[in-house]
Design a protein around this motif. Structure first.
Motif, PDB file in Angstrom:
ATOM      1  N   ASP A 154       3.837   8.243 -13.666  1.00  4.23           N
ATOM      2  CA  ASP A 154       4.253   9.153 -12.596  1.00  4.23           C
ATOM      3  C   ASP A 154       5.605   8.738 -12.050  1.00  4.23           C
ATOM      4  O   ASP A 154       5.889   7.542 -11.878  1.00  4.23           O
ATOM      5  N   ALA A 155       6.436   9.737 -11.758  1.00  2.00           N
ATOM      6  CA  ALA A 155       7.786   9.448 -11.273  1.00  2.00           C
ATOM      7  C   ALA A 155       8.312  10.611 -10.449  1.00  2.00           C
ATOM      8  O   ALA A 155       7.811  11.732 -10.534  1.00  2.00           O
ATOM      9  N   TYR A 156       9.312  10.307  -9.645  1.00  3.31           N
ATOM     10  CA  TYR A 156      10.096  11.320  -8.944  1.00  3.31           C
ATOM     11  C   TYR A 156      11.549  11.097  -9.300  1.00  3.31           C
ATOM     12  O   TYR A 156      11.998   9.952  -9.431  1.00  3.31           O
ATOM     13  N   SER A 210       0.818  -1.210   0.000  1.00  2.00           N
ATOM     14  CA  SER A 210       0.000   0.000   0.000  1.00  2.00           C
ATOM     15  C   SER A 210       0.856   1.267   0.000  1.00  2.00           C
ATOM     16  O   SER A 210       0.353   2.350   0.244  1.00  2.00           O
ATOM     17  N   GLU A 211       2.133   1.111  -0.279  1.00  2.00           N
ATOM     18  CA  GLU A 211       3.036   2.247  -0.281  1.00  2.00           C
ATOM     19  C   GLU A 211       2.711   3.197  -1.432  1.00  2.00           C
ATOM     20  O   GLU A 211       2.422   2.766  -2.540  1.00  2.00           O
ATOM     21  N   THR A 212       2.777   4.490  -1.157  1.00  2.00           N
ATOM     22  CA  THR A 212       2.575   5.471  -2.216  1.00  2.00           C
ATOM     23  C   THR A 212       3.899   5.673  -2.957  1.00  2.00           C
ATOM     24  O   THR A 212       4.963   5.285  -2.475  1.00  2.00           O
ATOM     25  N   LEU A 213       3.812   6.336  -4.106  1.00  2.00           N
ATOM     26  CA  LEU A 213       5.016   6.643  -4.869  1.00  2.00           C
ATOM     27  C   LEU A 213       5.969   7.499  -4.041  1.00  2.00           C
ATOM     28  O   LEU A 213       7.173   7.251  -4.016  1.00  2.00           O
ATOM     29  N   VAL A 214       5.442   8.476  -3.323  1.00  6.14           N
ATOM     30  CA  VAL A 214       6.284   9.351  -2.505  1.00  6.14           C
ATOM     31  C   VAL A 214       6.996   8.541  -1.422  1.00  6.14           C
ATOM     32  O   VAL A 214       8.202   8.697  -1.204  1.00  6.14           O
ATOM     33  N   GLY A 216       0.993  -1.807 -11.722  1.00  2.17           N
ATOM     34  CA  GLY A 216       1.404  -3.042 -11.062  1.00  2.17           C
ATOM     35  C   GLY A 216       2.797  -3.061 -10.480  1.00  2.17           C
ATOM     36  O   GLY A 216       3.173  -4.026  -9.815  1.00  2.17           O
ATOM     37  N   HIS A 217       3.590  -2.009 -10.737  1.00  2.00           N
ATOM     38  CA  HIS A 217       4.996  -2.051 -10.326  1.00  2.00           C
ATOM     39  C   HIS A 217       5.520  -0.688  -9.876  1.00  2.00           C
ATOM     40  O   HIS A 217       4.987   0.345 -10.257  1.00  2.00           O
ATOM     41  N   PHE A 218       6.594  -0.764  -9.114  1.00  4.51           N
ATOM     42  CA  PHE A 218       7.482   0.374  -8.910  1.00  4.51           C
ATOM     43  C   PHE A 218       8.771   0.016  -9.638  1.00  4.51           C
ATOM     44  O   PHE A 218       9.217  -1.142  -9.598  1.00  4.51           O
ATOM     45  N   TYR A 219       9.378   0.984 -10.298  1.00  9.33           N
ATOM     46  CA  TYR A 219      10.659   0.782 -10.970  1.00  9.33           C
ATOM     47  C   TYR A 219      11.663   1.769 -10.389  1.00  9.33           C
ATOM     48  O   TYR A 219      11.368   2.956 -10.247  1.00  9.33           O
ATOM     49  N   GLN A 220      12.830   1.249 -10.071  1.00  9.31           N
ATOM     50  CA  GLN A 220      13.922   2.081  -9.592  1.00  9.31           C
ATOM     51  C   GLN A 220      14.959   2.145 -10.700  1.00  9.31           C
ATOM     52  O   GLN A 220      15.488   1.111 -11.100  1.00  9.31           O
ATOM     53  N   LEU A 221      15.232   3.335 -11.195  1.00  9.75           N
ATOM     54  CA  LEU A 221      16.257   3.536 -12.216  1.00  9.75           C
ATOM     55  C   LEU A 221      17.371   4.360 -11.598  1.00  9.75           C
ATOM     56  O   LEU A 221      17.103   5.428 -11.027  1.00  9.75           O
ATOM     57  N   TYR A 222      18.581   3.851 -11.692  1.00 10.07           N
ATOM     58  CA  TYR A 222      19.735   4.539 -11.136  1.00 10.07           C
ATOM     59  C   TYR A 222      20.830   4.635 -12.190  1.00 10.07           C
ATOM     60  O   TYR A 222      21.191   3.627 -12.799  1.00 10.07           O
ATOM     61  N   CYS A 223      21.315   5.845 -12.402  1.00 14.40           N
ATOM     62  CA  CYS A 223      22.501   6.080 -13.213  1.00 14.40           C
ATOM     63  C   CYS A 223      23.536   6.684 -12.277  1.00 14.40           C
ATOM     64  O   CYS A 223      23.191   7.525 -11.444  1.00 14.40           O
ATOM     65  N   TRP A 224      24.780   6.275 -12.414  1.00 12.16           N
ATOM     66  CA  TRP A 224      25.801   6.911 -11.590  1.00 12.16           C
ATOM     67  C   TRP A 224      27.123   6.994 -12.313  1.00 12.16           C
ATOM     68  O   TRP A 224      27.367   6.287 -13.284  1.00 12.16           O
ATOM     69  N   THR A 225      27.938   7.927 -11.805  1.00 15.48           N
ATOM     70  CA  THR A 225      29.245   8.198 -12.371  1.00 15.48           C
ATOM     71  C   THR A 225      30.086   8.860 -11.286  1.00 15.48           C
ATOM     72  O   THR A 225      29.569   9.216 -10.222  1.00 15.48           O
TER      73      THR A 225
END
Length: 136
Positions: A76-78, A41-45, A102-111
């Motif tokens: 929707d994304a942050y 039940s977690e919100t996007l925030v 149906g999902h949360f997606y975590q996208l990470y770019c780093w340098t």
């Protein structure tokens, strides 16, 4: 970028790297409503805050930009940039947490932080190119 030959994150469904540019990307997919009650039940925030605090918590002297609420291909994304020290190196992470039905997606770019100005445009392009595949 090409599929990473080194394991960047064991939970990632996609892993890409360009080691010559010190540019790395991972995508982690989490089902909503799965048996993991913490995401049911977690919100996007809430999910965004949890994910980004995990990244910042693993860094020394971390600093974050103000989170931006955005749309990524209609979802929707942050998005936030986090800079801090990891294993003695100043690193820059661009994080985008996306919500679908149906999902949360975590996208990470780093340098490396000193290379952020060189890699930033490509990092933003990668984050903005995300598309959820139709369910099979």
């Amino acid at each position: 970028l090409k599929p990473s030959s080194i394991m960047l994150n064991e939970d990632a469904s996609l892993q890409y790297s360009d080691t010559a540019r010190n540019f790395y990307v991972i995508v982690i997919e989490e089902m909503r409503g799965s048996s993991d009650a913490s995401h049911k039940s977690e919100t996007l925030v809430e999910f965004f805050e949890s994910c980004t605090s995990n990244i910042a918590g693993g860094l020394a002297e971390s600093q974050s930009s103000n989170p931006e609420q955005v749309k990524v291909n209609g979802l929707d994304a942050y998005r936030v940039t986090i800079i801090g020290k990891h294993n003695g190196l100043n690193m820059a992470y661009k994080c985008c947490i996306i919500e679908s039905l149906g999902h949360f997606y975590q996208l990470y770019c780093w340098t490396i932080a000193d290379l952020l100005s060189i890699n930033q445009k490509d990092m933003d392009t990668v984050l903005n190119s995300f598309k959820e595949l139709p369910a099979k």
